[in-house]
Design a protein around this motif. Structure first.
Motif, PDB file in Angstrom:
ATOM      1  N   GLY A 169     -20.918 -35.852  50.547  1.00 18.82           N
ATOM      2  CA  GLY A 169     -21.968 -34.838  50.512  1.00 18.82           C
ATOM      3  C   GLY A 169     -21.495 -33.648  49.708  1.00 18.82           C
ATOM      4  O   GLY A 169     -20.570 -32.953  50.094  1.00 18.82           O
ATOM      5  N   GLU A 229     -26.693 -30.243  47.607  1.00 17.49           N
ATOM      6  CA  GLU A 229     -27.513 -29.720  48.696  1.00 17.49           C
ATOM      7  C   GLU A 229     -28.193 -28.425  48.285  1.00 17.49           C
ATOM      8  O   GLU A 229     -29.283 -28.109  48.701  1.00 17.49           O
ATOM      9  CB  GLU A 229     -26.639 -29.461  49.934  1.00 17.49           C
ATOM     10  N   GLU A 258     -26.300 -27.913  55.074  1.00 21.65           N
ATOM     11  CA  GLU A 258     -26.400 -27.444  53.690  1.00 21.65           C
ATOM     12  C   GLU A 258     -25.062 -27.577  52.966  1.00 21.65           C
ATOM     13  O   GLU A 258     -24.952 -27.199  51.805  1.00 21.65           O
ATOM     14  CB  GLU A 258     -26.824 -25.968  53.658  1.00 21.65           C
ATOM     15  N   ARG A 259     -24.035 -28.054  53.686  1.00 24.57           N
ATOM     16  CA  ARG A 259     -22.682 -28.135  53.138  1.00 24.57           C
ATOM     17  C   ARG A 259     -22.245 -26.778  52.569  1.00 24.57           C
ATOM     18  O   ARG A 259     -21.678 -26.686  51.492  1.00 24.57           O
ATOM     19  CB  ARG A 259     -22.598 -29.199  52.034  1.00 24.57           C
ATOM     20  N   ALA A 273     -26.480 -35.650  53.281  1.00 27.66           N
ATOM     21  CA  ALA A 273     -25.778 -35.170  52.086  1.00 27.66           C
ATOM     22  C   ALA A 273     -25.036 -36.328  51.413  1.00 27.66           C
ATOM     23  O   ALA A 273     -25.002 -36.438  50.186  1.00 27.66           O
ATOM     24  CB  ALA A 273     -24.807 -34.062  52.470  1.00 27.66           C
TER      25      ALA A 273
END
Lengths: 306, 517
Positions: free
Chosen positions: A32, A37, A268-269, B400
């Motif tokens: 991710g 994001e 949202e990382r 993600a």
């Protein structure tokens, strides 16, 4: 005592460094990309590369971690990738809300839980004891979101006594505090009951009764103080948990607390925000445990803090 | 007697007229499930940020009411387009002011907006909106400092020159991501811009309390007379849909997205206005043609025949879903009419025969976008596959991680959905099956990809539409690269006194004409 507290605080430094290191490794191992994001479905490779460069994500991981650690030592948690706001400000903005919710539900939990526990222990095997323990078991078992929705439906929508959700006034805090507090009250009640039952059977209580002390004095002055030690441990651990945000309660009641902020940061990382909330949570837990340990000494002078 | 009757009819007519006329004033209470923590529509492409962008900013052109037809917004009139389809001449309305009431919109702001999106130093996430412009590529790469295809004529007139003819370009300008910003105000705000937006839209930001509410108030300088009708809009952040519904029923929210299970109850209650509207979306099952197992066309066809779309659609979305027979949503120029698309119909017997031909292929894998447990559609798809003998394993992958794998073309197969940004078949077909696509379709039919390139630049609308229909036929019928499942409608409920909400097919709710009676 002060020496003990200082030593415990010093011990917590490697703990915090360990927590940041594990979080940092996990964030970088879990798939991710924070930039993906951030920019959504259409971003082209050039944009992604440019943003990675701006955020320092192209630097070697060691450099990134040391930079974070160095800034942390200066009290700087960095800026959120997503909002550009200082992480410390974002935590400071949400923490008071979580604190209010935690303290109010804590109050409900402690008052309700300890009272029910005492009554149950004193009236052991009575109808009252059995019904309260069944209720407590139900309270521990029921999922918090289910209890929350039922409370919203009954007290918010049907009876109109409280607002259904939101965070605007004291009134908005009552329902979530009761929902969260009742849940914890259930486990506190069970702990208080069993701890008190253990103590009541001991010789010094029998002696107190034999001396002719009133039952109320026996329970509240002699028995309860000793019975509270395991309860305080549970209370301390729960306070730390409550102070770092109750994600489900905050979600169902639309409360802008630390729990929702942490989940949002993760989804949202937003690396700096995740690191910031994790460090903050670690500190709260360390302080929470320290307070519990110190309170032992007050409750039971036989406990020596060395 | 006749006269009395006439007067009564007149009085009634006047009363009705006033009852129907939009009333000025009042505040609308709506909600979002998440706070995106930004108002910058160049950076954030979610429907939520886009909905806010339509309130805070304006675009050069916009959709007319509920239709897919365009009309001028910041422009004085629709642009003139040269015969070769490459040169667009625009003229802005004069005297348009930003929310500060002082800064006037000029051609320089348009140029600044486009260059900000394309800037190699910026965070513009939708560069595709302006990529058809001449010199955009060089600008993105930092090889030029001024966009070659933008010619300022004067403060209100400018030209945009495209690299090659591209019919849907005007639709790009109606996407909220193409909202026009003020050069002066953006530069003055610096890093604070994303949370302190200043636009030309009908509302301006009054207050943003993170994760709690976004409060907008009427822009007194708005360039359209008497609009908007509302004094303000409050968007509360309510993450849980059940909570939102309870707030709506308690009257503290004016608008709610209807959860499928509550549709009948809300409709039958008669207490609310129910808005049902077709939207530009397709829910699909996409199979990666470069995956070792899914690369087998017999497997893909068997899968297409195995899914009972009607049953799936009804089970998951009830009245919200319409069975899809094409990937491009019906209603878009170049799409197949509803129910007449090239997709395979449910035929389990035929699917079983194909599976028998496949022999023992073992387990095949698909991924799920997020979640801890399998979603309802995936459980049903898995069961339907099993019924014809396909052992389909579906693995939930964190969002993600899924997104990253999709970009790298590593998602083997997945149930998903696509909400189009513009009503053009290229926004479906080009995005999913064009050369170098990033949707993990693994599509590798070079002949069709050449056809996609040609259709993209075709100027004749009729011919272009026909080309896309042919392309879609090849992709869905011959290559079976994707299985269209269903299209979803909007289901909104509003309080009885709320009027004028437009649920636009592009997925964005229009609040400009909303009033509370």
């Amino acid at each position: 005592m002060i020496q003990y507290i200082v030593r415990r605080l010093l011990y917590s430094i490697p703990v915090i460094i360990g927590v940041t290191l594990i979080t940092f490794i996990l964030l970088n191992v879990v798939p991710g990309d924070p930039v993906l994001e951030m920019v959504g479905k259409y971003a082209d490779p050039e944009t992604i590369q440019q943003i990675r460069e701006q955020l320092g994500l192209n630097d070697p991981l060691v450099v990134q971690y040391l930079r974070f650690l160095f800034n942390l030592l200066r009290g700087d948690l960095g800026k959120s990738f997503k909002t550009n706001l200082p992480v410390s400000k974002m935590i400071a903005d949400t923490f008071p809300t979580t604190l209010k919710l935690a303290l109010s539900s804590y109050l409900v939990a402690t008052v309700l839980g300890v009272s029910v526990g005492i009554i149950s222990a004193v009236k052991q095997y009575s109808f009252l004891d059995r019904s309260m323990m069944i209720l407590a078991l139900a309270g521990v078992s029921a999922p918090v979101f289910w209890v929350a929705v039922v409370a919203q439906l009954v007290f918010g929508l049907k009876l109109g006594w409280f607002p259904i959700s939101g965070y605007y006034s004291f009134k908005h805090m009552i329902l979530p505090a009761i929902v969260l507090g009742t849940r914890f009250a259930a486990s506190i009640a069970r702990y208080t009951r069993s701890a008190l039952l253990d103590v009541i059977r001991q010789d010094y209580i029998r002696t107190a009764r034999a001396k002719g002390l009133p039952e109320r004095r026996v329970i509240f002055v002699h028995a309860l103080k000793n019975a509270m030690i395991p309860v305080v441990t549970i209370l301390g651990m729960q306070l730390s948990g409550l102070l770092t945000g109750s994600i489900l309660t905050e979600t169902v009641f639309a409360i802008p607390g630390l729990g929702r902020l942490s989940v949002w940061a993760l989804s949202e990382r937003d690396f700096p925000l995740v690191q910031g909330t994790v460090v903050f949570t670690a500190i709260v837990y360390i302080l929470g445990n320290l307070i519990v340990d110190v309170s032992y000494a007050f409750l039971n002078p036989r406990v020596r803090l060395k | 007697m006749k006269r009395v009757l006439l007067v009564a009819v007149l009085v009634f007519a006047v009363v009705m007229l006033f009852a129907q006329a939009p009333k000025r004033g009042g505040t609308l209470y709506d909600y979002f499930t998440i706070d995106r923590m930004t108002f910058d529509a160049q950076e954030d492409t979610t429907l939520q940020t886009y909905a806010l962008a339509r309130l805070l900013f304006s675009t050069l052109v916009r959709y007319k009411g509920e239709t897919l037809e365009l009309e001028p917004e910041l422009l004085a009139k629709m642009p003139e387009i040269s015969e070769d389809g490459r040169v667009y001449t625009f003229e802005l309305k004069k005297g348009i002011k930003f929310h500060d009431g002082k800064t006037e919109l000029t051609s320089d702001d348009v140029k600044f907006t486009i260059e900000r999106m394309l800037s190699p130093k910026g965070r513009g996430a939708s560069k595709w909106l302006f990529e058809p412009i001449l010199g955009a590529e060089e600008f993105i790469k930092g090889q030029s400092t001024s966009l070659e295809g933008f010619k300022k004529i004067d403060n209100y007139k400018f030209q945009i020159i495209l690299k090659e003819a591209y019919a849907p370009f005007l639709y790009h300008l109606a996407v909220p991501g193409a909202s026009i910003y003020s050069e002066k105000l953006v530069k003055a705000a610096g890093d604070n811009w994303k949370l302190n937006p200043v636009g030309t839209g009908p509302f301006k930001l009054k207050r943003h309390v993170p994760n709690t509410e976004i409060v907008l108030e009427r822009n007194p300088y708005y360039f359209e007379k008497d609009l908007p009708y509302l004094d303000g809009i409050v968007f509360r952040i309510v993450p849980d849909s059940t909570t939102a519904l309870m707030e709506f029923e308690a009257g503290t929210l004016d608008v709610v997205t209807i959860p499928v299970l509550e549709y009948d109850r809300l409709k039958k209650s008669g207490k609310y206005n129910i808005i049902e509207k077709e939207a530009l979306n397709t829910y699909y099952f996409l199979m990666n043609m470069s995956d070792p197992k899914w690369s087998n066309p017999t497997l893909r066809k068997a899968m297409a025949l195995a899914i009972n779309k009607k049953e799936l659609a009804e089970a998951v979305f009830g009245p919200r879903a319409t069975v899809a027979t094409s990937f491009v949503t019906p209603g878009i120029p170049g799409s197949h009419p509803l129910g007449e698309g090239p997709a395979y119909e449910y035929n389990p017997e035929e699917a079983k025969k194909l599976v028998a031909q496949l022999g023992n292929i073992g387990k095949v894998t698909a991924w799920q976008w997020g979640g801890d447990t399998l979603s309802q559609p995936n459980i049903i798809i898995q069961a339907m596959a099993k019924e014809v003998g396909i052992d389909l394993e579906i693995i939930p992958i964190e969002r993600a991680a899924f997104r990253q794998a999709r970009r790298e073309g590593k998602v083997p197969a997945a149930y998903g959905n696509w909400w189009a940004d513009i009503p053009d078949p290229d926004n479906y077909i080009g995005v999913f099956f064009g050369e170098g696509n990033q949707m993990s379709s693994g599509y590798n039919n070079k002949e069709v990809q050449e056809m996609i390139k040609k259709a993209r630049v075709e100027v004749d609308p009729e011919k272009r539409a026909q080309m896309y229909r042919e392309i879609e036929y090849k992709i869905i019928r011959e290559d079976v690269a994707v299985i269209p499942l269903f299209h979803l409608k909007y289901l909104l409920a509003t309080q009885k006194n709320v009027h004028g909400i437009i649920a636009h097919p592009t997925g964005i709710t229009v609040y400009l004409y909303v009033y509370k009676q």
